[in-house]
Design an enzyme around this catalytic site. Structure first.
Site, PDB file in Angstrom:
ATOM      1  N   LEU A  49     -78.428  -9.805 -54.852  1.00  0.00           N
ATOM      2  CA  LEU A  49     -77.227  -9.330 -55.549  1.00  0.00           C
ATOM      3  C   LEU A  49     -77.447  -9.181 -57.052  1.00  0.00           C
ATOM      4  CD1 LEU A  49     -74.626 -11.538 -53.624  1.00  0.00           C
ATOM      5  CD2 LEU A  49     -75.239  -9.139 -53.197  1.00  0.00           C
ATOM      6  N   HIS A  50     -76.788  -8.174 -57.621  1.00  0.00           N
ATOM      7  CA  HIS A  50     -76.865  -7.905 -59.053  1.00  0.00           C
ATOM      8  C   HIS A  50     -75.492  -7.433 -59.534  1.00  0.00           C
ATOM      9  CE1 HIS A  50     -77.001  -3.740 -57.760  1.00  0.00           C
ATOM     10  NE2 HIS A  50     -78.100  -3.971 -57.071  1.00  0.00           N
ATOM     11  N   HIS A  53     -73.483  -4.904 -57.412  1.00  0.00           N
ATOM     12  CA  HIS A  53     -72.709  -5.518 -56.330  1.00  0.00           C
ATOM     13  C   HIS A  53     -71.494  -6.243 -56.918  1.00  0.00           C
ATOM     14  CE1 HIS A  53     -76.944  -5.700 -54.562  1.00  0.00           C
ATOM     15  NE2 HIS A  53     -76.291  -5.008 -53.648  1.00  0.00           N
ATOM     16  N   SER A 202     -80.340  -1.663 -59.074  1.00  0.00           N
ATOM     17  CA  SER A 202     -80.696  -1.602 -57.658  1.00  0.00           C
ATOM     18  C   SER A 202     -81.560  -2.809 -57.326  1.00  0.00           C
ATOM     19  CB  SER A 202     -81.489  -0.322 -57.374  1.00  0.00           C
ATOM     20  OG  SER A 202     -82.119  -0.402 -56.107  1.00  0.00           O
TER      21      SER A 202
END
Ligand code: AMP
Length: 300
Positions: A49-50, A53, A202
């Site tokens: 997750l980043h 998200h 991404s």
């Protein structure tokens, strides 16, 4: 909240995030929320997750009483030569991320839960939405996506489901599937979150080495200038061909496509009309395949 699972499993909870791994506990949890009349949001992810998200989660938390984030690296959307086994898996970090954001539950099923022995159904969206762009370069990808998203929507039965414009073709495919199959959910598209230099966030950016990372922002810069040129009257074919050349000159080792399409049907456009258009690209940089897109203003 902590209904025991049919196999004796009890959902775990880390600092407020309920972790659900099987369908039974998930369904009991969802039923309990439904009985309370709560609005449920779903954010499907493949983890690692980043902030991209995180933007989906923030929108979901603003509009829903309970937010479920799903984490499933879906094998059926990867072609045999793609990066399924190398795809970053960081569940412990992801759980901390979810705790920080304030998400209610993590649904992290295993492959056996999603595709039990004898699984035989595939959802295929066609109508021009999946044949071109990434569909032409990733055989079977969108059937894998549509099938797993249909399953997640049926499993979680959210009122709202959140998808990023980062995967613009995926968003269009999901919208069409939901419409065509009368699925009772509102699909929300969320704007792309970018690094300061324009690179779209991404999970796959982790594959970029330092030299590649320096080149990567050229994808967005090229798309932006190409969109401006098309809006200014340059021919679509000339502008997209020039964009592909520019990416190769910048150091990309392959350009799958640069294309200007109708923003809803994804039909290729030879020129801009009154309907909204979208400029999309996929290009390879070292071992990483980057995608990006942006809107192109319609001509009144
Ligand atoms: P993934 O985990 O890559 O399958 O992505 C899960 C969801 O997050 C998808 O709906 C993506 O479109 C969305 N997403 C991924 N990166 C971004 C980003 N940079 N900005 C906005 N949404 C994103």
């Amino acid at each position: 909240m902590t209904a025991p699972h049919a196999r004796g499993e009890t959902p775990s909870s880390g600092a407020g995030v309920v972790v659900l791994r099987h369908l039974g506990p998930l369904r009991r949890q969802i039923e309990a929320w439904r009985r309370e009349g709560l609005v449920i949001g779903l954010v499907p992810t493949m983890g690692a997750l980043h902030r991209g998200h995180g933007a989906l989660m923030a929108e979901a938390l603003a509009a829903c009483d309970r937010v479920v984030v799903s984490l499933f690296v879906n094998p059926t959307q990867f072609a045999p030569h793609e990066d399924f086994s190398a795809y970053p898996r960081k569940e412990a970090d992801d759980l901390r991320f979810l705790e920080g954001v304030g998400v209610t539950a993590l649904y992290a099923p295993d492959a056996e839960t999603m595709y039990p022995e004898g699984f035989a159904t595939t959802v295929t969206v066609s109508g021009g939405l999946t044949e071109g762009l990434c569909g032409a370069h990733r055989p079977g990808h969108f059937a894998g996506v549509a099938t797993v998203v249909a399953k997640l929507l049926n499993q979680v039965r959210p009122d709202r489901a959140y998808f990023g414009e980062k995967d613009y073709q995926q968003l269009c495919v999901v919208r069409r599937m939901v419409r065509d199959l009368d699925l009772d959910v509102t699909v929300e598209g969320v704007a792309i979150v970018r690094e300061g230099d324009g690179l779209a966030l991404s999970s796959r950016n982790a594959y970029l080495g330092p030299a590649e990372r320096a080149i990567a922002p050229e994808l967005y810069a090229t798309l932006r200038e190409t969109a401006r040129a098309i809006e200014g009257g340059e021919g679509v074919n000339e502008a997209t061909a020039a964009a592909a050349r520019r990416l190769l000159e910048a150091g990309f080792n392959g350009v799958d496509y640069v294309a200007c399409v109708d923003a809803e049907t994804l039909a290729p456009l030879a020129k801009i009309g009154v309907r909204p258009a979208r400029l999309l690209a996929a290009a390879r940089l070292g071992g990483c395949r980057l995608i990006d897109n942006l809107p192109v203003a319609a001509r009144p």
